[in-house]
Every structure is written in structure tokens, then in C-alpha cells.
Design a protein around this motif. Structure first.
Motif, PDB file in Angstrom:
ATOM      1  N   SER B  78       0.874  -1.063   0.209  1.00 48.66           N
ATOM      2  CA  SER B  78      -0.106  -0.018  -0.122  1.00 48.66           C
ATOM      3  C   SER B  78       0.771   1.322  -0.011  1.00 48.66           C
ATOM      4  N   VAL B  81       2.597   1.606  -3.492  1.00 49.25           N
ATOM      5  CA  VAL B  81       1.608   2.286  -4.729  1.00 49.25           C
ATOM      6  C   VAL B  81       1.190   3.762  -4.203  1.00 49.25           C
ATOM      7  N   GLY B  82       0.959   3.835  -2.892  1.00 51.07           N
ATOM      8  CA  GLY B  82       0.457   5.392  -2.527  1.00 51.07           C
ATOM      9  C   GLY B  82       1.640   6.342  -2.678  1.00 51.07           C
ATOM     10  N   ALA B  85       2.002   6.772  -6.563  1.00 46.67           N
ATOM     11  CA  ALA B  85       0.908   7.486  -7.242  1.00 46.67           C
ATOM     12  C   ALA B  85       1.283   9.007  -6.848  1.00 46.67           C
ATOM     13  N   ALA B 141      -4.953   0.530 -10.577  1.00 41.81           N
ATOM     14  CA  ALA B 141      -5.652   1.508  -9.563  1.00 41.81           C
ATOM     15  C   ALA B 141      -4.607   2.741  -9.297  1.00 41.81           C
ATOM     16  N   LEU B 142      -3.095   2.276  -9.275  1.00 38.72           N
ATOM     17  CA  LEU B 142      -2.395   3.355  -9.368  1.00 38.72           C
ATOM     18  C   LEU B 142      -2.359   4.496 -10.090  1.00 38.72           C
ATOM     19  N   VAL B 145      -5.581   6.470  -9.338  1.00 37.26           N
ATOM     20  CA  VAL B 145      -5.349   7.560  -8.222  1.00 37.26           C
ATOM     21  C   VAL B 145      -4.616   8.778  -8.611  1.00 37.26           C
ATOM     22  N   THR B 211      -6.092   4.601  -2.559  1.00 38.27           N
ATOM     23  CA  THR B 211      -5.404   3.233  -3.180  1.00 38.27           C
ATOM     24  C   THR B 211      -6.095   1.955  -2.371  1.00 38.27           C
ATOM     25  N   SER B 215      -8.713  -0.897  -3.512  1.00 35.71           N
ATOM     26  CA  SER B 215      -8.778  -2.149  -3.250  1.00 35.71           C
ATOM     27  C   SER B 215      -9.926  -3.154  -2.570  1.00 35.71           C
ATOM     28  N   GLY B 220      -8.408  -3.104  -6.850  1.00 34.52           N
ATOM     29  CA  GLY B 220      -6.876  -2.954  -6.793  1.00 34.52           C
ATOM     30  C   GLY B 220      -6.282  -4.347  -6.948  1.00 34.52           C
TER      31      GLY B 220
END
Lengths: 320, 623
Positions: B78, B81-82, B85, B141-142, B145, B211, B215, B220
Motif C-alpha cells: 500500500s 503504491v500510494g 501514485a 488502481a495506481l 489514483v 488506493t 482495493s 486494486g
């Protein structure tokens, strides 16, 4: 006439206004009305006028930061590509009014000084260092300043750096836009004297823009007086304020505070500048002029020779 | 950098956030090295084990997978990805913003309308639409976002770039021959970078949350891969029977987002230049008075009498002695000129009179200001507030900055009257009109209904003067009132002030750097240097025969109209910084007449009659 540093022909700038959705575009604001003048090599031409008279617009056109609406500029026989500052760079440079904000706060003085040498002349590192050392020496700055950032300097020092940057481009002409108005009087004199020395040393030509008549008179050979975007008078610095032909020049000279002169309000009539969106016909100064007659409100006077080498645009010039 | 960290950790919450997020980051980085069970190995026999059971510290989920292992691997994913992003959004968004802001005009319009369209969709709908189009998956998803957050960066950065692109150093770079790309990369970007970093630090928590949200909806990360959102999503069915399966990832999301936001706010505050001066609080309504010695008991001279006034600025460990013992008085109907260069303390002296110096960092450390038999420095805020603008009024340099832009000038005048006197609005308006006529504003009735921006500089300064006159003050303190004006307008304003004081017996303290102005308007002048008065006396006497070398040289520096082309006299060196003043005369290092005595011990302001000078080698004997 090969010894002309600058020849300006019919230069003007009109800023367009936003076009309304359904009507035709309005005519735009004429910041500088067509003007022509020459500056011989080695001369200092003073340009004076009040805020809103087009001084800065003229200066920005001369260095290529603004594209003129009409007319052309010839510098030392060359005609640079209008509106391309890089083409102007080697011929003419600009010294800004606010010395601190003209230096990028996130760059060292060395990086600032190197830019014109690298971009305009493609100099190599060693060559740049010698050149910067030479220039710093001539503007009386210590070389250890090179690795500092702009906020570490006082206004006077920052203005020297601004002048050093302009010199780095080895131009023919330097446009000085109110170079000392942000400085204290004791420092102002230092910078003005430095400018006079540099002019002699490098054979420079200056265009010195200022609202301070006494400063302009002290440094200039000839002076141009602007009002509402147009030249109202040109003459030698010694005579233009002592024996003005145009009533506006006289008003300026009378308004400057002078030690020993009693306080008088030289003008009691409307003091507002004409509306630039709706300029009056005829002479722009007529509304404030004590000598104005009907012809002044109808016909725009042309710049004509009065006396030996003084030009004024006035229907009723002041006689000696 | 250390200063930045110090400032950051002074904020307790930010420090706590920093500690929490740092430990989570360390854990996430070390996850592959820790002796954890495989996160994706199912063992349905051991499903829904409670926390703290043998071998499963945090228990197991509905497939019997170890929750601690899944939590750490999920956090790792997480966070990755966060943060990714945030980087993607910041890079693309800032690039768009810089380009739009730098080129302006049509480019700007086109780009920003596109960004506006993107912003018009609710962000989660937009993200869902993007994932729906690209198909579910962590990478998509990335992308979603990041795309949703681009407008935030684009708008922020564009605003800053627009103001930077108009700055003079950008013009200077253009004249140095730099092209657009080079200017953007080397001139503009370094100046917007801090803003990008701040914007990122405040949004990265938000992106982690978004994100996780995607999910959670199953768009996600795909099973069996764990991230915080999918862990929550899978635990949803067993929320009642096995609450720990939802609580564990829930607490982690909470900790991450909370700590990132606290830290981000801390970073933003620590980088704010306004807070660097050490003043985290708003200035007080009245300057702090902290006199180290008792107030002088000398009886009051004139209508306003400053006695041995000392004002300092305490910035961190430094003490700037802006005003170091200034004594001045002004008689009714008299105009006193206070002349000095920037940093000489002339404005601080003026502001100290009514306790208007910003505090912190300003502190009045000594002396007295006597007005009407009372010491204003000891006065309460309420009594001072009643006198501000009523008995003692100010005129400032820039009337555009002192008039409120959103109120009509007439209403501002009426407010100034009504705050001191209980009069009806119509009476106050009549008074305002009367004053507009007194300061010779043409068409005064219609001008009352103008906003400040509708007036020229000269007209605005007339309004400023009218406003100062509105309650018939006894003293007007004018701080460089004509410096921002054109010469023709300046002459009119000076003539106006002169008439007003003669007609009404006003006392004026006129602060300026211009000898010409002083000579025309003032009866007496005081010359200030480095926070002290170095010379005072009747205007004509001082100007004709200056006694202090500084006064003499300063007068010589000023070019006068009618002198023709010439070399100007200059004073070498710079005025001193007032946090480290030399002993003795502050001007000695720049003075041609200085001897070793000049820098030894205190030099008194001495003189006879109206004239006084603080010099042991004066140009003229003051007897």
C-alpha cells in the motif's frame, strides 16, 4: 551615420484588450505612441516621465522582451529579430529597478553571472572564470561574493551584481530602468558614479530611465521627456529643465523639491492623466495645460525643432 | 536543514507523526527479512484464530493465513503504491502546471479548462471509471489514483508559476540568451520545488487511502496478494464474528494516514517563510513594553514628547537595536522632519509612539512617550486604542495598502469617525465630505462611493490624509507619505499638508529620506543614523551648515536639479546593521574625520538652543 548606437523608427506598442463576445474588439491601449529617436555611440540618454507614461514599455521593447506593434529598432547597425531577447542579448542589456528580485533567489551569484557568458558566447569554464573576475573587479565587488545567494546582499551590492550581469554580455547599450530608485541616497551616489566610470571604461551607451529629474540631469547628455506614451520634448540635459519649451517639462521641473525654493503647488487644475482607454483628441496634456487653446484639443502637435538642438511637441511652446 | 528539523520537531504532533511513519516505513522495508510465515499460504483448519494465539501474533483470517505477515506485506504494497501514485501525480501535475503558468495566454486557457473538466467529476467516480476502462489490478488502481490527483497539483503549481514567470529574474534569464526549456528547468523549477514537496507531503496520505478504497472494492490488488484495502474488503463478511480481521488493517490505515498528515502539516508550517522569523503567533494589539530602566520623569515638552525611546527587535538570539534612545518633541502647528536612510530607525520610532510595532519580535525597552501629560508606553490597550487615529493619526507611504480594497472609501471614513465618536451615519458622512473638500478631492460627493482601486495614487493619498484628519487629531505622523507618488502629485500633497497644519494648528512629524521635501515643509529636522539622532536643529540652519559629518555628506550626495552633469559625492561603505553596533559613533567607519576617540565610549547629543549634534569633531561648532 555609422556612429549611431541606437536608431528607433516609429516604434509603438498597443496592448490589445479582450474581445467581447459579440462586438468588435476595442482599439486597445496605446502604451507607446509611434516615436523615433537616435542615440549616438557613447551618449547617455535620459528618459523621464511619470508613472504610466510608457517608460518601462519602451525599455522592454528596446531589449526585446516585448514585440513592438509598429516600427523597428537598429542597434549599432544591426537589426535584431524583434521579440527575441536572445538576439538582442549581445547588443543591448537591461538593468532592472528592483535589484533583489532580478536575481533568482535559488542560484548563486556565479550561476547568475555565468548564464550570459555560456548562452550568448559559449565560453568554456576557465574562460568564464577569468571574464567574471575581470567584470567583478571593474564593478568593485569581491570575488568571494560569487558563491553566495542573492538574499545575502544589500540593495546597493545587488544592484552592482545586476550591472555586472549586464556587462557580462558585453553589450553596446545598457538600458537602466530606474536603477537607483530602490537605493538609499548615500548608496545611490556610489552606483551612479560606478555607472559613469564603466561608461568611460567600456565605451558604453546608456538609456537611463528615471522619474527623478535631478538624477537624470546629473548623468545624462540628452533627455527625453515622455507624457502619455509620446515624446513631448528632447533636449540637452543642461538646458531642458532650465529652459523648457513644453509646459509639461516646466511643470515637472517646478514640481521637483529643491532646497531653498518655497513650497508651491505648481498646478491646481485636474491632475489625472487622460483615460488610456479613451484618449482625448489633440494634445494629451491639454487638459492640464495652462496655455491650452482650441487647437491643442483638436490637433496632436508634432515634435519640432525649437532653438538649436531642442525639440518639443507643443502648439504654444514657452518662449525664452 | 538543521534549522528546518528543529522547527519541525518543535511541533509535537508533527514529531509524533514523523516517529510513527518512520517506524512503519522501517518495518515495511525490513518485511522480507523478518521471520514471517508466507502471507499467501492458506490453512483453512486454522481459520479465524484470535490474536496472540501460538504462532499467530495477530491471529489468522478466513483462509487461515497469518494476519501479521499479511499486514506487513500489505502495508509494504500500500505504501509503495500510494507513494508511487503521489510521485506520478506530482510529476505530471506539476509539469502541466508549470507549462500552463509559464506560457500563459491560450496554452494556459486550453490546459486549465481541460484540468477543470477533470475536476468536475467526483474523484471516486472518476477513479472507478478509469479502473473500469483499464480493468482491475494494482497498477491500474495506481494510474487511476494518480490521474485523479493531477488537477490538484496542476492548479497549485500553475498559480505559483504565473507569479514567478512575471518576475524580473526570468526576464533577466531571457536577456542572457536562455531558451524557454532552459528557463523552465533552471529558473522556474528550483523555485517551485519546495511547493511541490509540500503539496506531496500533504497528499500522500490521501493517495494511500484512495488506493486502499479501490482495493476494498476489489478493483486494486487481486487475491491472493494482500494490501490494506483488500484485507479490509475480505474481512468485511466476518466483521461481527471475527472483528480482529478488520480491526488490524483498519488500525494500520489509520496510523499511516494520520501520521503522514500530521507530518505533512508540520513540514508545511516549518517551510513557511513567515514562521522562520520565530513568530508563530499573531502580533499583539499593542507593542510589548519591557522597560529595563524607570521611565524618565522629565516634564513633557510640546504636544508630543519622545524621551530616550528604545525599541528593539528580538529575533532568536539576535537583538536588533532599531531605536537606541531617541528624544524628540513637536510643538502645536510645528512640522518636525525626521530624516534618515532605510534602517536608520525612523519608521520604528514613529510606530513606537502608538504601540504599533509588531510584537513579537518588537519590544520597547526604555524611555517614555508623553502625550497630554500621560506616558503612552505605560497606557492600557483600551486607552491607547481610543487615542489611535483620534488624538494621534498616521499617514502611511502606500495608501493602496492601508485602505481596505473591498470597502468604499466613504464607508471607511465613516467607520473611522464612528469608532471614536457616537455620531449618526449621516453626520459622519457629512464630516467625511467636508474633509474630502478640505483635501481638495474633485467631485467629493461621488468620490465617497469609490473603491480604492478606482482612484489614482495621488487621490488615494488625499483620502489617506482626509482619514488621518477625520477626528481632528493633535498630531499627525506621516511616514514617507509622498515617496510612492509622482513629483507633480508630490508637490500638491506637500502643499496640502502645509496648508492644513497652518489652518488647524496641527503638529506634524514628517518622516522622509528626501532633503528637498524636508527643506520645503519642515520647521525643524532631526537626522537619524543607526537608530539614534545624530543632529537636530532648525531646517535652514542644519541644511546651510550641517554640523555632523554624516548630515554634511548625505546632503552632498543628493543631486539637485539645475546643477548640470556632474560627478556625485558618495559616502563609502554601507549603513551598519543594528544587531551589532560598534561602540561610540556608528558612522565612524565611514567617516573621513574619524579618530580613535570616535569609537571609544558614548558620545552625547550636545548643543545649545535649538541645535544639537552627536559628534566630537563637528563640521560646525554648535554653540
Amino acid at each position: 551615420m555609422s556612429d549611431l548606437a541606437l536608431k528607433v523608427t516609429d516604434l509603438s506598442k498597443t496592448f490589445p484588450l479582450a474581445k467581447p463576445l459579440f462586438r468588435a474588439a476595442p482599439p486597445g491601449v496605446r502604451a507607446v505612441r509611434p516615436m523615433s529617436f537616435d542615440v549616438p555611440k557613447g551618449e547617455t540618454l535620459g528618459i523621464v516621465g511619470e508613472s504610466g507614461c510608457g517608460k518601462s514599455t519602451l525599455a522592454r521593447m528596446l531589449v526585446g522582451l516585448l514585440t513592438p506593434t509598429t516600427g523597428h529598432i537598429q542597434i549599432a547597425g544591426a537589426k535584431p529579430d524583434l521579440g527575441d531577447p536572445a538576439a538582442f542579448g549581445k547588443l543591448i542589456q537591461y538593468v532592472f529597478q528592483d535589484p533583489i528580485s532580478s536575481l533568482n533567489p535559488r542560484k548563486t551569484i556565479r550561476q547568475i553571472m555565468e548564464a550570459p557568458l555560456r548562452q550568448l558566447y559559449g565560453m568554456a569554464r576557465a574562460e568564464r572564470d577569468t571574464r567574471i573576475a575581470q567584470i567583478f573587479d571593474s564593478v568593485n565587488l569581491r570575488e568571494e561574493f560569487l558563491d553566495r545567494y542573492p538574499h545575502e546582499f544589500s540593495g546597493g551590492q545587488a544592484q552592482r551584481i545586476g550591472i555586472a550581469r549586464a556587462l557580462a554580455a558585453a553589450p553596446e547599450i545598457i538600458v537602466l530602468d530606474e536603477p537607483v530608485s530602490a537605493l538609499d541616497v548615500s548608496v545611490q551616489a556610489q552606483v551612479l558614479n560606478l555607472l559613469a566610470d564603466l561608461r568611460r571604461e567600456f565605451g558604453l551607451t546608456y538609456l537611463f530611465i528615471s522619474h527623478d529629474l535631478a538624477v537624470v540631469e546629473a548623468v545624462s547628455d540628452r533627455v527625453v521627456v515622455l507624457y502619455f506614451g509620446a515624446v513631448v520634448e528632447i533636449g540637452r540635459a543642461e538646458t531642458i529643465f532650465n529652459a523648457p519649451k513644453h509646459p509639461y517639462t516646466k511643470l515637472l521641473a517646478d514640481s521637483a523639491p529643491v532646497v531653498g525654493r518655497p513650497l508651491t503647488a505648481p498646478e491646481q487644475k485636474g491632475t489625472e492623466l487622460p483615460d488610456p482607454l479613451n484618449p482625448p483628441p489633440g494634445c494629451a496634456f491639454a487638459g492640464r495645460c495652462p496655455r491650452a487653446t482650441d487647437i491643442c484639443r483638436r490637433d496632436d502637435p508634432a515634435l519640432t525643432l525649437m532653438g538649436d538642438d531642442q525639440f518639443a511637441a507643443c502648439h504654444h511652446p514657452i518662449e525664452d | 536543514m538543521t534549522a528546518f528539523l528543529k522547527l519541525l520537531f518543535r511541533n509535537r504532533l508533527a514529531a509524533m507523526g514523523a516517529v510513527v511513519i518512520a517506524s512503519i516505513l522501517v518495518l515495511a522495508i525490513l518485511t522480507p527479512l523478518l521471520p514471517l510465515p508466507e502471507p499467501n499460504v492458506t490453512n483453512t483448519a486454522d481459520r479465524f484464530q484470535r490474536p496472540f494465539t501460538e504462532g499467530h501474533l495477530l491471529g489468522t483470517d478466513h483462509l487461515g493465513r497469518d494476519l501479521l505477515s499479511r499486514l506487513l506485506w500489505g502495508t509494504r504494497l500500500s505504501l509503495a503504491v500510494g507513494i508511487a501514485a503521489a510521485f506520478v501525480a506530482a510529476t505530471i501535475g506539476s509539469a502541466i502546471g508549470i507549462i500552463a503558468g509559464y506560457y500563459g495566454g491560450r496554452t494556459d486557457n486550453l490546459i486549465m479548462r481541460g484540468v477543470d473538466m477533470l475536476m468536475a467529476f467526483p474523484y471516486i467516480l472518476l477513479a472507478l471509471a478509469i479502473v473500469a476502462a483499464l480493468g482491475p489490478g494494482l497498477l491500474n488502481a495506481l494510474i487511476a489514483v494518480a490521474a485523479v490527483n493531477i488537477p490538484f497539483f496542476a492548479r497549485n503549481i500553475r498559480g505559483i508559476t504565473v507569479s514567478l514567470a512575471g518576475r524580473e529574474f526570468v526576464d533577466a534569464a531571457r536577456l542572457a540568451g536562455k531558451g524557454h526549456a532552459s528557463i523552465i528547468l533552471t529558473e522556474v523549477l528550483p523555485n517551485v520545488l519546495p511547493v511541490i514537496v509540500i503539496a506531496m507531503s500533504t497528499t500522500v496520505g490521501w493517495m494511500i487511502l484512495e488506493t486502499a478504497g479501490l482495493s476494498f472494492l476489489g478493483l486494486g490488488s487481486q487475491p491472493p496478494q494482500a494490501d490494506l484495502g483488500s484485507m479490509l474488503g475480505e474481512a468485511r463478511a466476518a466483521l461481527i464474528t471475527a472483528p480482529h480481521t478488520s480491526v488490524v488493517p483498519g488500525i494500520m490505515i489509520f496510523l499511516i494516514v494520520m501520521s503522514v498528515n500530521l507530518l505533512g502539516d508540520g513540514v508545511r508550517d516549518a517551510l513557511d517563510p513567515r514562521l522562520k522569523s520565530g513568530a508563530l503567533s499573531r502580533p499583539r494589539a499593542i507593542t510589548q513594553v519591557d522597560r529595563t530602566s524607570p521611565a524618565p520623569a522629565t516634564p513633557q515638552k510640546g504636544v508630543l514628547d519622545l524621551q530616550e525611546l528604545e525599541t528593539q527587535f528580538h529575533v532568536g538570539p539576535r537583538v536588533y537595536r532599531a531605536v537606541g534612545g531617541v528624544s524628540l518633541h513637536v510643538e502645536p502647528g510645528e512640522c518636525l522632519g525626521v530624516i534618515g536612510e532605510s534602517g536608520s530607525g525612523k519608521s520604528v520610532t514613529a510606530l513606537s509612539v502608538m504601540g504599533l510595532v509588531a510584537s513579537p519580535p518588537g519590544v520597547i525597552t526604555g524611555g517614555a512617550v508623553k502625550f497630554g501629560g500621560e506616558d503612552l508606553l505605560g497606557a492600557s490597550y483600551e486607552s491607547l486604542r481610543r487615542k489611535r487615529g483620534d488624538k494621534v493619526a498616521y499617514i502611511f507611504q502606500d495608501p493602496l495598502a492601508t485602505l481596505h480594497p473591498l470597502y468604499k472609501v466613504g464607508d471607511q471614513m465613516i467607520e473611522a469617525i464612528q469608532s471614536h465618536h457616537k455620531v449618526s451615519k449621516s453626520k459622519a458622512r457629512a464630516r467625511a465630505l467636508e474633509l474630502f473638500e478640505a483635501v481638495r478631492i474633485p467631485n467629493p460627493t461621488s468620490r465617497l462611493d469609490n473603491y480604492p482601486h478606482e482612484m489614482s495614487g495621488g487621490m488615494r493619498q488625499r483620502v489617506g490624509i482626509a482619514m488621518a484628519m477625520v477626528n481632528d487629531p493633535e498630531v499627525i505622523i506621516a511616514d514617507e507619505p509622498t515617496t510612492a507618488l509622482d513629483v507633480t502629485v508630490q508637490a500638491q500633497i506637500l502643499a496640502l499638508l502645509d496648508d492644513l497644519r497652518r489652518e488647524r494648528g496641527l503638529a506634524i512629524v514628517f518622516i522622509t529620506h528626501d532633503f528637498g521635501v524636508v527643506a520645503q515643509l519642515c520647521d525643524r529636522i532631526a537626522v537619524m543614523y543607526a537608530g539614534r539622532i545624530v543632529e537636530e536643529g532648525p531646517t535652514a540652519a542644519v541644511l546651510d551648515a550641517p554640523a555632523h559629518p554624516y548630515t554634511a555628506r548625505l546632503i552632498a550626495c543628493v543631486p539637485e536639479l539645475g546643477g548640470g552633469r556632474r560627478r556625485l559625492e558618495a559616502i563609502p561603505g554601507l549603513p551598519p546593521v543594528v544587531d551589532n553596533l560598534p561602540e561610540g559613533c556608528a558612522f565612524a567607519p565611514r567617516c573621513a574625520k574619524a579618530t580613535p576617540d570616535c569609537q571609544r565610549g558614548e558620545i552625547a547629543l550636545e548643543g545649545a538652543g535649538a541645535r544639537a549634534v552627536r559628534c566630537i569633531h563637528p563640521e560646525e561648532a554648535v554653540a
